[in-house]
Design an enzyme around this catalytic site. Structure first.
Site, PDB file in Angstrom:
ATOM      1  CG  ASP A   1      17.117  18.225  95.257  1.00 47.68           C
ATOM      2  OD1 ASP A   1      17.017  19.424  95.620  1.00 47.68           O
ATOM      3  OD2 ASP A   1      16.127  17.532  94.961  1.00 47.68           O
TER       4      ASP A   1
ATOM      5  CG  ASN B   1      23.735  31.375  93.556  1.00 49.23           C
ATOM      6  OD1 ASN B   1      23.287  32.505  93.411  1.00 49.23           O
ATOM      7  ND2 ASN B   1      23.932  30.535  92.547  1.00 49.23           N
TER       8      ASN B   1
ATOM      9  CE1 TYR C   1      13.553  33.892  92.643  1.00 48.54           C
ATOM     10  CE2 TYR C   1      13.014  36.168  93.164  1.00 48.54           C
ATOM     11  CZ  TYR C   1      13.928  35.220  92.759  1.00 48.54           C
ATOM     12  OH  TYR C   1      15.224  35.577  92.498  1.00 48.54           O
TER      13      TYR C   1
HETATM   14  P1  NAD Z   1      20.226  30.091  87.007  1.00 44.38           P
HETATM   15  O1  NAD Z   1      18.947  29.411  86.674  1.00 44.38           O
HETATM   16  O2  NAD Z   1      21.084  30.633  85.893  1.00 44.38           O
HETATM   17  O3  NAD Z   1      21.140  29.108  87.895  1.00 44.38           O
HETATM   18  C1  NAD Z   1      20.610  28.425  89.012  1.00 44.38           C
HETATM   19  C2  NAD Z   1      21.393  27.125  89.198  1.00 44.38           C
HETATM   20  O4  NAD Z   1      20.830  26.451  90.338  1.00 44.38           O
HETATM   21  C3  NAD Z   1      21.265  26.162  87.996  1.00 44.38           C
HETATM   22  O5  NAD Z   1      22.546  25.683  87.629  1.00 44.38           O
HETATM   23  C4  NAD Z   1      20.380  25.039  88.543  1.00 44.38           C
HETATM   24  O6  NAD Z   1      20.674  23.763  87.983  1.00 44.38           O
HETATM   25  C5  NAD Z   1      20.686  25.082  90.036  1.00 44.38           C
HETATM   26  N1  NAD Z   1      19.616  24.493  90.829  1.00 44.38           N
HETATM   27  C6  NAD Z   1      18.277  24.668  90.685  1.00 44.38           C
HETATM   28  N2  NAD Z   1      17.604  23.907  91.572  1.00 44.38           N
HETATM   29  C7  NAD Z   1      18.540  23.237  92.294  1.00 44.38           C
HETATM   30  C8  NAD Z   1      18.466  22.288  93.346  1.00 44.38           C
HETATM   31  N3  NAD Z   1      17.296  21.861  93.843  1.00 44.38           N
HETATM   32  N4  NAD Z   1      19.623  21.800  93.861  1.00 44.38           N
HETATM   33  C9  NAD Z   1      20.824  22.213  93.357  1.00 44.38           C
HETATM   34  N5  NAD Z   1      20.944  23.092  92.359  1.00 44.38           N
HETATM   35  C10 NAD Z   1      19.819  23.608  91.835  1.00 44.38           C
HETATM   36  O7  NAD Z   1      19.835  31.249  88.058  1.00 44.38           O
HETATM   37  P2  NAD Z   1      20.564  32.638  88.431  1.00 44.38           P
HETATM   38  O8  NAD Z   1      19.845  33.705  87.707  1.00 44.38           O
HETATM   39  O9  NAD Z   1      22.023  32.541  88.342  1.00 44.38           O
HETATM   40  O10 NAD Z   1      20.117  32.738  89.954  1.00 44.38           O
HETATM   41  C11 NAD Z   1      20.925  32.353  91.037  1.00 44.38           C
HETATM   42  C12 NAD Z   1      20.317  32.884  92.307  1.00 44.38           C
HETATM   43  O11 NAD Z   1      20.197  34.307  92.223  1.00 44.38           O
HETATM   44  C13 NAD Z   1      18.905  32.369  92.606  1.00 44.38           C
HETATM   45  O12 NAD Z   1      18.769  32.153  93.986  1.00 44.38           O
HETATM   46  C14 NAD Z   1      18.027  33.512  92.124  1.00 44.38           C
HETATM   47  O13 NAD Z   1      16.793  33.519  92.786  1.00 44.38           O
HETATM   48  C15 NAD Z   1      18.882  34.699  92.521  1.00 44.38           C
HETATM   49  N6  NAD Z   1      18.592  35.947  91.816  1.00 44.38           N
HETATM   50  C16 NAD Z   1      18.610  35.994  90.453  1.00 44.38           C
HETATM   51  C17 NAD Z   1      18.339  37.185  89.810  1.00 44.38           C
HETATM   52  C18 NAD Z   1      18.330  37.278  88.295  1.00 44.38           C
HETATM   53  O14 NAD Z   1      17.856  38.277  87.755  1.00 44.38           O
HETATM   54  N7  NAD Z   1      18.849  36.295  87.586  1.00 44.38           N
HETATM   55  C19 NAD Z   1      18.054  38.341  90.567  1.00 44.38           C
HETATM   56  C20 NAD Z   1      18.063  38.263  91.956  1.00 44.38           C
HETATM   57  C21 NAD Z   1      18.331  37.053  92.564  1.00 44.38           C
END
Ligand code: NAD
Length: 254
Positions: A58, A85, A153
């Site tokens: 976590d 990430n 966020y």
């Molecule tokens: P996602 O939800 O597909 O994956 C996120 C992963 O993080 C999941 O596997 C989840 O289990 C894990 N996670 C969540 N809380 C956690 C914790 N406390 N400890 C450990 N693991 C944890 O998300 P994504 O879309 O791949 O996003 C990844 C990153 O990219 C994030 O930081 C998000 O803010 C950023 N982001 C996403 C987008 C988008 O459009 N998807 C755009 C810009 C930035």
């Protein structure tokens, strides 16, 4: 290409979306990948797919973050790349007028405090090696405002951006680079589901994307692979936008 041969990478949030695509990409370039996630099933599957090591973490838990790097180092003897990430964007984080303190704090913890902890505990390994690349996932919302607000966020990603810049400057002469990755909207399962249900919501956003589409996770992963390896040896403390042109746009093509 084996541009990351024998490099060791720790990826948080490796179980899904951008993290999963990046774990795959780094491994395909020869890196040994530690797949860290709070979701045990997804994290284990990522580790299996990449031939790497799963670490349950976590990222808001200081002791767990410290342990994650201890385990990575014990398994592979070094840590070259940290892709910090993991992040969340829950529905109760919305307009400032309706978002409660609980939602605000939860998002700050998972998105910003986590990056503080991950950098705090990985930098000493990189200092001992005299080399390392840290990539922190921010977002394009760190550099531009949205009327479709997710206030905590956005503030958390602004924090990630400023912190990454400062760390990149502070540790530059020790061979450590720290960059903030700023993806535009990415076609993750969550986004697909949300926009399939509500095409108007998708259209409201798509009109601002010069590319006319959202990114695929693999397109973000390839930017991370670049920042992770020596091809980007003079890229540091950067706001690395991978957004299909959103942040540069005024009027987009019809
Ligand atoms: P996602 O939800 O597909 O994956 C996120 C992963 O993080 C999941 O596997 C989840 O289990 C894990 N996670 C969540 N809380 C956690 C914790 N406390 N400890 C450990 N693991 C944890 O998300 P994504 O879309 O791949 O996003 C990844 C990153 O990219 C994030 O930081 C998000 O803010 C950023 N982001 C996403 C987008 C988008 O459009 N998807 C755009 C810009 C930035």
């Amino acid at each position: 290409m084996n541009r990351l041969q024998d490099r060791v990478a720790v990826v948080t949030g490796a179980g899904s979306g951008i993290g999963l695509a990046t774990a795959r990409r780094l491994s395909s370039e020869g890196a040994r990948v530690v797949c860290a996630d709070i979701d045990e099933q997804a994290g284990k599957a990522a580790a299996e797919a990449t031939g790497g090591l799963f670490v349950h973490v976590d990222v808001t838990d200081e002791a767990a973050v410290r342990r994650m790097y201890e385990e990575a180092h014990a398994a592979y003897g070094r840590i070259d790349i940290a892709f910090n990430n993991a992040g969340i964007s829950p529905p109760d984080d919305d307009s400032i007028l309706t978002t409660g303190l609980d939602a605000w704090r939860r998002v700050q913890e998972v998105n910003l405090t986590s990056v503080f902890l991950c950098c705090k505990y990985v930098i000493p390994y990189m200092q001992r090696q005299g080399k390392g690349s840290i990539i922190n996932t921010a977002s394009f919302v760190a550099v531009m405002g949205a009327a479709t607000s997710q206030i905590s966020y956005t503030a958390s990603k602004g924090g990630v951006l400023a912190m990454s810049r400062e760390l990149g400057v502070q540790f530059a002469r020790e061979g450590i680079r720290v960059n903030a990755l700023c993806p535009g909207p990415v076609n993750t399962p969550l986004l697909k589901e949300l926009f399939a249900k509500d095409p108007e919501r998708a259209a409201r956003r798509l009109v601002h994307v010069p590319a006319g589409r959202f990114a695929e996770p693999e397109e973000i992963a390839s930017a991370v692979a670049f920042l992770a390896g020596d091809d980007s040896s003079f890229v540091n403390a950067a706001e690395f936008l991978v957004d299909g042109g959103i942040a540069g746009a005024y009027v987009t093509p019809e």
